[in-house]
Design an enzyme around this catalytic site. Structure first.
Site, PDB file in Angstrom:
ATOM      1  N   LYS A  22       0.835  -1.212   0.000  1.00 20.90           N
ATOM      2  CA  LYS A  22       0.000   0.000   0.000  1.00 20.90           C
ATOM      3  C   LYS A  22       0.869   1.262   0.000  1.00 20.90           C
ATOM      4  O   LYS A  22       0.645   2.184  -0.792  1.00 20.90           O
ATOM      5  CB  LYS A  22      -0.893   0.002   1.250  1.00 20.90           C
ATOM      6  CG  LYS A  22      -1.513   1.342   1.583  1.00 20.90           C
ATOM      7  CD  LYS A  22      -2.411   1.275   2.795  1.00 20.90           C
ATOM      8  CE  LYS A  22      -1.730   1.496   4.127  1.00 20.90           C
ATOM      9  NZ  LYS A  22      -1.441   2.881   4.499  1.00 20.90           N
ATOM     10  N   ASN A  23       1.845   1.297   0.901  1.00 23.27           N
ATOM     11  CA  ASN A  23       2.595   2.537   1.077  1.00 23.27           C
ATOM     12  C   ASN A  23       3.613   2.803  -0.030  1.00 23.27           C
ATOM     13  O   ASN A  23       4.192   3.888  -0.098  1.00 23.27           O
ATOM     14  CB  ASN A  23       3.264   2.563   2.459  1.00 23.27           C
ATOM     15  CG  ASN A  23       2.221   2.721   3.564  1.00 23.27           C
ATOM     16  OD1 ASN A  23       1.055   3.025   3.282  1.00 23.27           O
ATOM     17  ND2 ASN A  23       2.623   2.502   4.802  1.00 23.27           N
ATOM     18  N   ARG A  92      -4.692  10.380   4.435  1.00 25.28           N
ATOM     19  CA  ARG A  92      -3.467  11.161   4.560  1.00 25.28           C
ATOM     20  C   ARG A  92      -2.717  11.250   3.214  1.00 25.28           C
ATOM     21  O   ARG A  92      -2.159  12.270   2.849  1.00 25.28           O
ATOM     22  CB  ARG A  92      -2.595  10.467   5.624  1.00 25.28           C
ATOM     23  CG  ARG A  92      -1.184  10.912   5.700  1.00 25.28           C
ATOM     24  CD  ARG A  92      -1.023  12.107   6.582  1.00 25.28           C
ATOM     25  NE  ARG A  92       0.382  12.467   6.687  1.00 25.28           N
ATOM     26  CZ  ARG A  92       0.806  13.557   7.269  1.00 25.28           C
ATOM     27  NH1 ARG A  92      -0.034  14.393   7.819  1.00 25.28           N
ATOM     28  NH2 ARG A  92       2.075  13.828   7.331  1.00 25.28           N
ATOM     29  N   ARG A 121       0.360  14.611  12.978  1.00 29.78           N
ATOM     30  CA  ARG A 121       0.574  14.409  11.539  1.00 29.78           C
ATOM     31  C   ARG A 121       0.601  15.723  10.755  1.00 29.78           C
ATOM     32  O   ARG A 121      -0.188  15.955   9.836  1.00 29.78           O
ATOM     33  CB  ARG A 121      -0.459  13.424  10.953  1.00 29.78           C
ATOM     34  CG  ARG A 121      -0.526  12.136  11.715  1.00 29.78           C
ATOM     35  CD  ARG A 121      -1.250  11.042  10.998  1.00 29.78           C
ATOM     36  NE  ARG A 121      -0.401  10.365  10.023  1.00 29.78           N
ATOM     37  CZ  ARG A 121      -0.807   9.333   9.274  1.00 29.78           C
ATOM     38  NH1 ARG A 121      -2.034   8.903   9.372  1.00 29.78           N
ATOM     39  NH2 ARG A 121       0.014   8.741   8.430  1.00 29.78           N
ATOM     40  N   ILE A 123       2.155  18.743   8.212  1.00 30.12           N
ATOM     41  CA  ILE A 123       2.739  18.655   6.865  1.00 30.12           C
ATOM     42  C   ILE A 123       3.733  19.799   6.632  1.00 30.12           C
ATOM     43  O   ILE A 123       4.023  20.167   5.496  1.00 30.12           O
ATOM     44  CB  ILE A 123       1.656  18.639   5.748  1.00 30.12           C
ATOM     45  CG1 ILE A 123       0.703  19.836   5.886  1.00 30.12           C
ATOM     46  CG2 ILE A 123       0.879  17.343   5.743  1.00 30.12           C
ATOM     47  CD1 ILE A 123      -0.140  20.049   4.632  1.00 30.12           C
ATOM     48  N   ASP A 124       4.245  20.363   7.740  1.00 31.41           N
ATOM     49  CA  ASP A 124       5.152  21.502   7.622  1.00 31.41           C
ATOM     50  C   ASP A 124       6.416  21.157   6.826  1.00 31.41           C
ATOM     51  O   ASP A 124       6.937  21.992   6.076  1.00 31.41           O
ATOM     52  CB  ASP A 124       5.516  22.038   9.021  1.00 31.41           C
ATOM     53  CG  ASP A 124       6.066  20.951   9.928  1.00 31.41           C
ATOM     54  OD1 ASP A 124       5.583  19.803   9.855  1.00 31.41           O
ATOM     55  OD2 ASP A 124       6.992  21.236  10.705  1.00 31.41           O
ATOM     56  N   LEU A 125       6.912  19.927   6.950  1.00 34.15           N
ATOM     57  CA  LEU A 125       8.147  19.566   6.235  1.00 34.15           C
ATOM     58  C   LEU A 125       7.893  19.526   4.729  1.00 34.15           C
ATOM     59  O   LEU A 125       8.755  19.913   3.935  1.00 34.15           O
ATOM     60  CB  LEU A 125       8.676  18.213   6.724  1.00 34.15           C
ATOM     61  CG  LEU A 125       8.976  18.126   8.228  1.00 34.15           C
ATOM     62  CD1 LEU A 125       9.383  16.712   8.623  1.00 34.15           C
ATOM     63  CD2 LEU A 125      10.079  19.112   8.611  1.00 34.15           C
ATOM     64  N   ASP A 305       4.518   0.816  12.193  1.00 36.57           N
ATOM     65  CA  ASP A 305       3.358   0.135  11.602  1.00 36.57           C
ATOM     66  C   ASP A 305       3.217  -1.319  12.068  1.00 36.57           C
ATOM     67  O   ASP A 305       2.235  -1.979  11.714  1.00 36.57           O
ATOM     68  CB  ASP A 305       3.439   0.178  10.067  1.00 36.57           C
ATOM     69  CG  ASP A 305       3.199   1.579   9.529  1.00 36.57           C
ATOM     70  OD1 ASP A 305       2.755   2.443  10.298  1.00 36.57           O
ATOM     71  OD2 ASP A 305       3.477   1.811   8.332  1.00 36.57           O
ATOM     72  N   ARG A 397      -8.522  -0.501   4.852  1.00 33.53           N
ATOM     73  CA  ARG A 397      -7.664   0.491   4.206  1.00 33.53           C
ATOM     74  C   ARG A 397      -6.335  -0.121   3.799  1.00 33.53           C
ATOM     75  O   ARG A 397      -5.719   0.321   2.833  1.00 33.53           O
ATOM     76  CB  ARG A 397      -7.375   1.655   5.160  1.00 33.53           C
ATOM     77  CG  ARG A 397      -8.618   2.394   5.586  1.00 33.53           C
ATOM     78  CD  ARG A 397      -8.263   3.466   6.541  1.00 33.53           C
ATOM     79  NE  ARG A 397      -7.530   4.509   5.832  1.00 33.53           N
ATOM     80  CZ  ARG A 397      -7.449   5.767   6.234  1.00 33.53           C
ATOM     81  NH1 ARG A 397      -8.039   6.122   7.342  1.00 33.53           N
ATOM     82  NH2 ARG A 397      -6.786   6.636   5.548  1.00 33.53           N
TER      83      ARG A 397
HETATM   84  N1  EPU Z   1       5.822  14.917  10.544  1.00 31.14           N
HETATM   85  C1  EPU Z   1       5.865  16.263  10.811  1.00 31.14           C
HETATM   86  N2  EPU Z   1       5.801  17.136   9.771  1.00 31.14           N
HETATM   87  C2  EPU Z   1       5.678  16.711   8.473  1.00 31.14           C
HETATM   88  C3  EPU Z   1       5.624  15.318   8.216  1.00 31.14           C
HETATM   89  C4  EPU Z   1       5.706  14.444   9.267  1.00 31.14           C
HETATM   90  O1  EPU Z   1       5.975  16.678  11.965  1.00 31.14           O
HETATM   91  O2  EPU Z   1       5.629  17.559   7.576  1.00 31.14           O
HETATM   92  C5  EPU Z   1       5.868  13.954  11.669  1.00 31.14           C
HETATM   93  C6  EPU Z   1       4.532  13.228  11.822  1.00 31.14           C
HETATM   94  O3  EPU Z   1       3.619  13.974  12.579  1.00 31.14           O
HETATM   95  C7  EPU Z   1       4.960  11.951  12.501  1.00 31.14           C
HETATM   96  C8  EPU Z   1       6.341  11.683  11.926  1.00 31.14           C
HETATM   97  O4  EPU Z   1       6.799  12.930  11.390  1.00 31.14           O
HETATM   98  O5  EPU Z   1       5.043  12.133  13.879  1.00 31.14           O
HETATM   99  C9  EPU Z   1       6.402  10.607  10.867  1.00 31.14           C
HETATM  100  O6  EPU Z   1       5.559  10.932   9.795  1.00 31.14           O
HETATM  101  P1  EPU Z   1       5.865  10.505   8.290  1.00 31.14           P
HETATM  102  O7  EPU Z   1       5.721  11.719   7.457  1.00 31.14           O
HETATM  103  O8  EPU Z   1       7.149   9.746   8.209  1.00 31.14           O
HETATM  104  O9  EPU Z   1       4.662   9.520   8.009  1.00 31.14           O
HETATM  105  P2  EPU Z   1       3.634   9.557   6.820  1.00 31.14           P
HETATM  106  O10 EPU Z   1       4.328   9.829   5.543  1.00 31.14           O
HETATM  107  O11 EPU Z   1       2.463  10.352   7.201  1.00 31.14           O
HETATM  108  C10 EPU Z   1       3.999   7.020   6.284  1.00 31.14           C
HETATM  109  C11 EPU Z   1       3.113   5.818   6.165  1.00 31.14           C
HETATM  110  C12 EPU Z   1       2.565   5.464   7.523  1.00 31.14           C
HETATM  111  C13 EPU Z   1       3.752   5.142   8.427  1.00 31.14           C
HETATM  112  C14 EPU Z   1       4.718   6.340   8.478  1.00 31.14           C
HETATM  113  C15 EPU Z   1       5.959   6.077   9.287  1.00 31.14           C
HETATM  114  C16 EPU Z   1       2.234   6.036   3.921  1.00 31.14           C
HETATM  115  C17 EPU Z   1       1.076   6.246   3.037  1.00 31.14           C
HETATM  116  N3  EPU Z   1       2.025   6.121   5.233  1.00 31.14           N
HETATM  117  O12 EPU Z   1       3.168   8.041   6.822  1.00 31.14           O
HETATM  118  O13 EPU Z   1       1.765   4.305   7.361  1.00 31.14           O
HETATM  119  O14 EPU Z   1       3.294   4.861   9.733  1.00 31.14           O
HETATM  120  O15 EPU Z   1       5.086   6.705   7.140  1.00 31.14           O
HETATM  121  O16 EPU Z   1       6.630   4.974   8.800  1.00 31.14           O
HETATM  122  O17 EPU Z   1       3.322   5.763   3.445  1.00 31.14           O
HETATM  123  C18 EPU Z   1       0.082   2.790   7.912  1.00 31.14           C
HETATM  124  O18 EPU Z   1       0.319   2.211   6.837  1.00 31.14           O
HETATM  125  O19 EPU Z   1      -0.645   2.305   8.805  1.00 31.14           O
HETATM  126  C19 EPU Z   1       0.669   4.102   8.148  1.00 31.14           C
HETATM  127  C20 EPU Z   1       0.204   4.953   9.051  1.00 31.14           C
END
Ligand code: EPU
Length: 428
Positions: A22-23, A92, A121, A123-125, A305, A397
């Site tokens: 999925k990811n 997301r 979660r 999205i500032d980065l 995960d 999902r």
């Molecule tokens: N974060 C920020 N700012 C940002 C982006 C992230 O503070 O701009 C923080 C988040 O709040 C969180 C941490 O950084 O605390 C990690 O977030 P990341 O961006 O790495 O996660 P993601 O891209 O939202 C993906 C997977 C998640 C998985 C995480 C971590 C996808 C579609 N989703 O999420 O998958 O848990 O990476 O490995 O790739 C799942 O499949 O159940 C799932 C939640």
């Protein structure tokens, strides 16, 4: 309104092939808007999140079909770079389209994305990276508008190796003017799959799997064909389920190297694991041993995960274990549900202290998010008696018909519609 009814206590046994990840599939689907012409993607899983992404693509004018394991996408006739708030809220991963839309149209209008409630979660980065590449980003309420006549290469350092930010910025940078470097980039296997896909389209990206990505902008991308990597989290969920039910299963079509941290933890818990090429064998006839301390953090460390699923196994272990969750702030919601089944777990900030019990007992529990839901299914399969798992749309999902998967391995579980809805249907 569907639920799972699980009769627990049967060891899992048998062989199962692993589906596409999925990811990996979600960002790759978003990346298809970067080219015009038919793109064929194989090993595409049938999941709720994939359906949502395909619906979003169609709403932008993309032609998208998904038959069997193949998805055929053609983004030649897109008519808008704006995604409605309602669609953005569905998951997301809708945010993955921000970078590619901006790269293709010089503008993108999106909204704060939804997704599993496992933490803030932000999205500032993502947004700061786009700004560094010359985009003008304005936020008003939930609405985010990005504009950039032409993105330009930039040096971006992520404060945290965010998977989503790394992917979004890679996709934005592929056609930017000049070279982009992303340092402290995420190293997940899904990033490598995205790099392979984009490079097949003609992008010039190096470094996936390391902390530094280098992206040399090219003029345009072309359509290509690609096969999604196997889902390491589905594979890991099955491995833990086999261990928790004291079963014996074989997984086919996996990339064992992507599961190293889990294999290490399971072996410490006394689970026997054999690995040969793309096959993993799991044998667990005895009660698991406690594992002193596990810390979730970005790849290649133990994945967040799989944290909920592992907690089920450690709840049944001989002795005390500690799990520290460092990626998401609110990813212990399964603890309450597992306690209803007899687990002995105390949460202190981001640490869960687990005292193993000899057995769990069936109960009515609620899936609060995707992986928490998978954990409750494992708990139900391992428990004595009947477990009912509610709110199972969360599980759909990320797992393709999880009940079929476990039934094939000898588990007893079925999907039923709640009585409330049955009554509603018969009165219509
Ligand atoms: N974060 C920020 N700012 C940002 C982006 C992230 O503070 O701009 C923080 C988040 O709040 C969180 C941490 O950084 O605390 C990690 O977030 P990341 O961006 O790495 O996660 P993601 O891209 O939202 C993906 C997977 C998640 C998985 C995480 C971590 C996808 C579609 N989703 O999420 O998958 O848990 O990476 O490995 O790739 C799942 O499949 O159940 C799932 C939640």
């Amino acid at each position: 309104m569907e639920k799972f009814v699980i009769e627990g206590g049967r060891p899992l046994s048998g062989t199962v092939p692993i589906v596409g990840a999925k990811n990996a599939a979600l960002p790759i689907l978003a990346a298809t808007v970067l080219a015009q012409g038919p793109i064929l993607i194989d090993n595409m899983p049938h999941l709720l999140d994939i359906q949502v992404m395909l619906d979003i693509l169609r709403s932008l004018g993309v032609q998208a079909s998904h038959t069997g394991t193949k998805a055929l996408i053609d983004a030649s006739n897109m008519h808008t770079a704006e995604i409605t708030e309602e669609r953005m809220k569905k998951m997301r991963s809708s945010i993955f389209l921000m970078g590619p839309l901006l790269a293709r149209f010089g503008e993108a209008t999106v909204y704060q994305p939804g997704g599993c409630a496992i933490g803030e979660r932000r999205i500032d980065l993502h947004l700061n990276g786009l700004r560094a590449m010359g985009a003008v980003v304005s936020e008003s309420g939930n609405k985010i508008e990005c504009r950039a006549h032409k993105l330009r290469g930039a040096q971006i350092n992520l404060d945290f190796p965010s998977v989503g930010a790394t992917e979004n910025l890679m996709m934005a940078a592929v056609t930017a003017d000049g070279i982009t470097t992303i340092t402290n980039a995420a190293r997940e296997p899904e990033i490598t799959d995205l790099q392979i896909f984009l490079n097949r389209m003609g992008a010039k990206i190096m470094g996936a799997g390391t902390q530094t990505l280098t992206i040399e902008g090219v003029k345009r991308l072309q359509p290509c064909e690609h096969r999604i990597i196997p889902d390491r989290i589905v594979a890991g969920t099955l491995m833990i389920a086999a261990a928790a039910t004291r079963g014996h299963i074989t997984l086919e079509g996996v990339v064992p190297g992507n599961l190293t941290s889990l294999v290490y933890v399971l072996r410490r818990a006394g689970v026997q694991i054999g690995i040969e090429r793309d096959i993993i064998n799991i044998v667990a006839y005895n009660r698991p041993r406690a594992v002193e301390r596990i810390v979730t953090s970005p790849y290649p460390s133990f994945p967040t995960d799989l944290q909920a699923q592992l907690m089920v196994l450690l709840s049944l272990a001989d002795g005390g274990s500690i799990i520290k969750e460092t990626v998401f702030e609110e990813r212990f919601k399964h603890v309450r549900e597992l306690s209803l089944m007899g687990a002995d777990i105390r949460v202190d900030h981001n640490c869960a202290k687990i005292r193993g019990v000899p057995r769990l007992y069936g109960a009515t529990v609620e899936a609060t998010d995707l992986r928490a839901g998978a954990a409750l299914v494992i708990a139900g399969l391992a428990a004595v008696g009947r477990t009912i798992v509610q709110q199972i749309h969360h599980i759909d999902r990320g797992y393709e018909s999880i009940e079929t998967l476990f039934t094939r391995l000898g588990g007893h579980m079925e999907r039923t519609i709640s009585i409330k809805q049955d009554r509603l249907a018969s009165s219509m």
